[in-house]
Design a protein around this motif. Sequence first.
Motif, mmCIF file in Angstrom:
data_model
loop_
_atom_site.group_PDB
_atom_site.id
_atom_site.type_symbol
_atom_site.label_atom_id
_atom_site.label_comp_id
_atom_site.label_asym_id
_atom_site.label_seq_id
_atom_site.Cartn_x
_atom_site.Cartn_y
_atom_site.Cartn_z
ATOM 1 N N LEU A 1 57.486 -2.087 6.648
ATOM 2 C CA LEU A 1 58.535 -1.125 6.322
ATOM 3 C C LEU A 1 57.959 -0.107 5.357
ATOM 4 N N ARG A 2 58.519 1.087 5.400
ATOM 5 C CA ARG A 2 58.152 2.116 4.435
ATOM 6 C C ARG A 2 59.402 2.556 3.704
ATOM 7 N N TYR B 1 49.620 -2.645 -9.075
ATOM 8 C CA TYR B 1 50.335 -3.538 -8.170
ATOM 9 C C TYR B 1 50.491 -4.923 -8.793
ATOM 10 N N ALA B 2 51.590 -5.551 -8.431
ATOM 11 C CA ALA B 2 51.709 -6.973 -8.731
ATOM 12 C C ALA B 2 50.677 -7.720 -7.891
ATOM 13 N N ARG C 1 48.463 -5.454 0.517
ATOM 14 C CA ARG C 1 49.487 -5.349 1.561
ATOM 15 C C ARG C 1 50.434 -4.173 1.334
ATOM 16 N N PHE C 2 50.694 -3.842 0.093
ATOM 17 C CA PHE C 2 51.609 -2.752 -0.239
ATOM 18 C C PHE C 2 50.806 -1.564 -0.762
ATOM 19 N N TYR D 1 56.847 6.700 -2.370
ATOM 20 C CA TYR D 1 56.907 5.833 -1.195
ATOM 21 C C TYR D 1 56.352 4.450 -1.530
ATOM 22 N N LEU D 2 56.789 3.490 -0.747
ATOM 23 C CA LEU D 2 56.200 2.160 -0.817
ATOM 24 C C LEU D 2 56.003 1.671 0.612
#
Length: 128
Positions: free
Chosen positions: A18-19, A60-61, A67-68, A80-81
């Motif tokens: 998903l974005r 990032y976590a 992945r993100f 965006y993500l």
Amino acid sequence: QVQLVESGGGLVQTGGSLRLSCADSGRTFSSRLMGWFRQAPGKERGFVAAITRRGSTTYYADSVKGRFTISRDNAKNTVYLQMNNLEPEETAVYYCAAAPEYYPGTRNYAQRGTYDYWGQGTQVTVSS
């Protein structure tokens, strides 16, 4: 005035993508550190990713690294993500957030208290 509106959430199968988008209707977007957080039912809101004002540095976590991807378009006042290879435990409401203007991006980017403004959230559901 900062007004953040998220979109792009929905239902996706395990391993899907998903974005998410977050649009700011204000005029100070490009001067703000932006972040994404998520909150699952019964859990605290936790850090996902952040990006500095010009997009030169991202954070990032550990659970989402690789992945993100967080990105921003300052001409469109949008952050965006991109989320790939999603897992059921990542089902949550995803929120974008804006830090104070010119907040140093290297300090406390993962802390909720760093951010002044929050969107209403967008639901992401990952089915197994």
